[in-house]
Write a protein that holds these residues in place. Sequence first.
Motif, short mmCIF file in Angstrom:
data_model
loop_
_atom_site.label_atom_id
_atom_site.label_comp_id
_atom_site.label_asym_id
_atom_site.label_seq_id
_atom_site.Cartn_x
_atom_site.Cartn_y
_atom_site.Cartn_z
N HIS A 314 57.01 78.38 68.03
CA HIS A 314 57.19 78.00 66.62
C HIS A 314 55.87 77.67 65.93
O HIS A 314 55.85 77.05 64.87
CB HIS A 314 58.14 76.81 66.50
N GLY A 315 54.75 78.08 66.56
CA GLY A 315 53.47 77.90 65.90
C GLY A 315 52.92 76.49 65.98
O GLY A 315 52.38 75.96 65.01
N GLY A 316 53.03 75.86 67.13
CA GLY A 316 52.43 74.55 67.33
C GLY A 316 51.78 74.47 68.70
O GLY A 316 51.49 75.50 69.31
N VAL A 317 51.51 73.25 69.12
CA VAL A 317 51.06 73.02 70.50
C VAL A 317 52.05 72.04 71.13
O VAL A 317 52.84 71.41 70.42
CB VAL A 317 49.62 72.45 70.57
N TYR A 318 52.00 71.93 72.45
CA TYR A 318 52.93 71.02 73.11
C TYR A 318 52.35 69.62 73.23
O TYR A 318 51.17 69.45 73.53
CB TYR A 318 53.26 71.53 74.53
N LEU A 319 53.20 68.64 73.00
CA LEU A 319 52.84 67.24 73.21
C LEU A 319 53.86 66.68 74.20
O LEU A 319 55.06 66.66 73.94
CB LEU A 319 52.90 66.47 71.88
N ASP A 320 53.35 66.25 75.35
CA ASP A 320 54.23 65.94 76.47
C ASP A 320 54.14 64.46 76.84
O ASP A 320 53.06 63.95 77.15
CB ASP A 320 53.79 66.81 77.67
N ILE A 321 55.28 63.77 76.80
CA ILE A 321 55.33 62.35 77.15
C ILE A 321 56.34 62.12 78.28
O ILE A 321 56.70 60.98 78.62
CB ILE A 321 55.64 61.49 75.87
N THR A 322 56.79 63.21 78.91
CA THR A 322 57.87 63.11 79.91
C THR A 322 57.49 62.21 81.08
O THR A 322 58.36 61.61 81.71
CB THR A 322 58.26 64.50 80.45
N HIS A 323 56.19 62.09 81.36
CA HIS A 323 55.76 61.27 82.52
C HIS A 323 56.20 59.81 82.39
O HIS A 323 56.32 59.10 83.37
CB HIS A 323 54.25 61.34 82.69
N LEU A 324 56.43 59.35 81.12
CA LEU A 324 56.82 57.94 80.94
C LEU A 324 58.23 57.68 81.47
O LEU A 324 58.54 56.57 81.90
CB LEU A 324 56.82 57.58 79.45
N GLY A 325 59.06 58.70 81.42
CA GLY A 325 60.45 58.52 81.87
C GLY A 325 61.32 57.93 80.77
O GLY A 325 60.82 57.28 79.84
N TYR A 326 62.62 58.15 80.88
CA TYR A 326 63.56 57.78 79.82
C TYR A 326 63.49 56.29 79.45
O TYR A 326 63.40 55.93 78.29
CB TYR A 326 64.99 58.16 80.25
N ASN A 327 63.49 55.43 80.45
CA ASN A 327 63.56 53.99 80.16
C ASN A 327 62.35 53.48 79.37
O ASN A 327 62.49 52.74 78.41
CB ASN A 327 63.71 53.18 81.45
N GLU A 328 61.17 53.90 79.79
CA GLU A 328 59.96 53.46 79.10
C GLU A 328 59.90 54.05 77.69
O GLU A 328 59.46 53.40 76.74
CB GLU A 328 58.71 53.84 79.89
N ILE A 329 60.32 55.32 77.56
CA ILE A 329 60.32 55.96 76.24
C ILE A 329 61.25 55.20 75.29
O ILE A 329 60.90 54.93 74.14
CB ILE A 329 60.73 57.45 76.35
N MET A 330 62.41 54.79 75.80
CA MET A 330 63.35 54.07 74.94
C MET A 330 62.81 52.71 74.54
O MET A 330 63.21 52.14 73.53
CB MET A 330 64.71 53.93 75.64
#
Lengths: 590, 278
Positions: A314-330
Amino acid sequence: MEGNEHLRRARENYETREHDVLVIGAGGAGLRAAISAADRGLSVGVVTKSLLGKAHTVMAEGGIAAAIGNVDPDDSWQQHFIDTLNSGKFLNNWRKAEIYTKEAPAGVYELEQWGALFNRTEVGKIHQRPFGGHTYRRLAHIGDRTGLEMIRTLQEKTLATDAKVYMETTVTRLFKDAQGRIAGALAYTRENGKFIHFKAKAVVMATGGWGRIYKVTSNSWEGTGDGCILAYDAGAELVDMEMVQFHPTGMVWPPGARGILVTEGVRGEGGVLRNASGERFMEKYDPDRMELSTRDVVARANYTEVQEGRGTPHGGVYLDITHLGYNEIMKRLPTMHEQFLKLADVDIAREPMEVFPTVHYNMGGIKVEPETCATHVPGLFAAGEVAGGLHGANRLGGNSLGDLLVFGRRAGDGAADYIEQSTHSAQTGEEEILTEIGRVLEPLEKPASDKDESPYLLQEELQEAMMEHANLMRDGDSLKEGLGKILAIKDRLPNIKVGGTRLFNPGWHAAQDVRYLTQISEIIIRCALERKERRGAQWRLDYDGPDEELGKINFVVKRNEQGEVGIEKREIPPMPEHLAALFKEEKAKV
Amino acid sequence: MTEENHNVTSKAHAPVGEEDLGGTGRTAKLKIFRGDAEGGEEVEYETPLVEGMVVLDAVLRIQAHQANDLAVRWNCKAAHCGSCSAEINGVPRLMCKTRIEEYGDEEIHVGPMRAFPVIKDLVSDVSWNYEVSKGITPFTTSEKAPFTMYEEDVERLYEPKKCIECFMCQDVCHVLRTHHKHAEFAGPRFFVRNQWLEMHPMDEADRLHDLKEDNGIGYCNITKCCTEVCPVGIHITDNSIIPLKERVAAEYYDPAKWLMRKIRGRRNGSRNGSRNGG
């Protein structure tokens, strides 16, 4: 003839309201200014185009940059000052930056005193998170909705004062008396199109920015630069207008969400940028700071990756935060999780986001005196995004929310001091008021003709032109072409015609906005043509790098006697020894 | 109405529309309330359907290209500000967060929030809420910031602090919507505000009398309609209203406390005298 016509149509009742201080804009800066002036026992009116609490401050996510040193005890106002000037490429007003970095901690504590809640450290203090370009972990925050906490706190504090808030009311002109002092303003209510003449000897301009001059923007409809042009029309000076901040990470998909902000907090919490082939490309652009480089650098990196064919579908770059895991992200980025899930069907705990630069902030704005936020027009003050000087060529994340608190307070106090020392009364002739009412009604009341233009379509055309010619990479020929397009739009402004009545009519409201957008776009392009170098947010592809001489000047804009955009090169005064010494020490450390 | 059918004169300048990206070749049909305090009717509009389109995208596109004077409130377009509340198929929703495709083949009806007086089209007069807000005793403390407060002291406050003041809980509350108790009842939004104020470790004001007398918390019979529509997931009934009801009950309906009050007068002698201060 035309003047009489205006007067004839404008013969109608308008309401007159008198306040000592009129604050225009109810974001963080406006409300903070109103609280100061009301605390001094003055009569304060606050005018806002939206409902209270909906100003763009609410969209700020990351936090407030203040050298409190709760997480990193080595932090100091001096280091914050160094970071701010380094990021601003030394175009900053150094006195503003000094005041800001010294007073931001008090601003944060003041919010806490008024009931704002911040995330806590293990020892029960305000938590601070890392952000791009800040040497230490410095941003006081509550999850990723710090702006909401700030606006709500200031809103509730304002409601507890005697200040009178005029919601959904639009100011169209500032009035001055025969001596050139501020005497008031004309406004109309969006609900029913009734006019209000505000009598006020002091006006605090706090209307925010003008991100709506671009199509892909993180700004709401309100960001049309009204205050900047109202002040310019009244004779105020503007500074650094070529400096437009593109935030590195806006949403790209779906199309309706294009430009919506993805907080820098994601990178602050360890988010990683990758291109379509999985390469962590920031290594090429800033290997030391990587994703936590300053916004100008990261935005250009993201842009370049896509331009050179390494972008996502879609014409962007990837930004990845998956390493934090669901609980920390929330816990740390709950708003982002919700935003991507609801709008893009992306679960950021499991998959990367797609992002691309989006217009975010204007470093330039009304030139003010740092101590009091006074402009060159007696009685006119400015604070927040609409004022220039603090951020220079590139703003650090988190320095905006703090700016609102520190200079909002100073503008309110500055206006209060001015009122207390003044002995005159605010006077505006009726003819001037009626003429302005006639002008505002023109697009609604004039007869239809085959030349009629829609304000929405003119705005879209302008946004396209600015995207194409005054984006984050610029060159002289394209800027000139863009200027031609903007001037052509300016010529068509008198053709704007809207249907409907004065009852809550967004088409009529949009007709007012286009004038501001057009004038600001012209000023930005003209200044961008003058600054022939690469510095911070101003990146001229037709010049190789920064120009030493241009690094010593600000471009200052003032309406000249012919009513045209006058641009002056103004030398930046040398830093006093106690500030200059900070950079010598910094160099010595390296 | 379609886009060929402009109701306001405008020359076509071939704007580059969103449909260039993510166009589906299909159209979205919306029936939007057009009218004012005197009444009105639904008008059907058709606009190109773009992938991932939300109701607000469609409404703004219709406004720009077909109905320039269509009244609608919006600001952030990202569910942070709570401006674009409307009733979609009778249910209060944020238009910026409601995807068109959610409705499949169902007709989409968009109207203003009805618990408040309608101004025009999708805009109603919510100013009453700000009057209620002004009457609530603000945060009051004799402590001097910076405070020492631990995560466990304040974590209960994060939820009520998320409120974006969309007023949809107010819109759906039958005490307001059906029984029009605006003069006696503050509504769910302001119980949420009272909740964090009462639970803040540093706050010293007592709002229980106001909750009972001015804010009419007794009117709520916990049907949880407010919780169901909250766009930020605040458990308004369970976490805000019920705990406050319990505290009011303990204060005013506990026989021992009633007797103490008779003997000593109100706790602290007065109500802190801080209603308009702070």
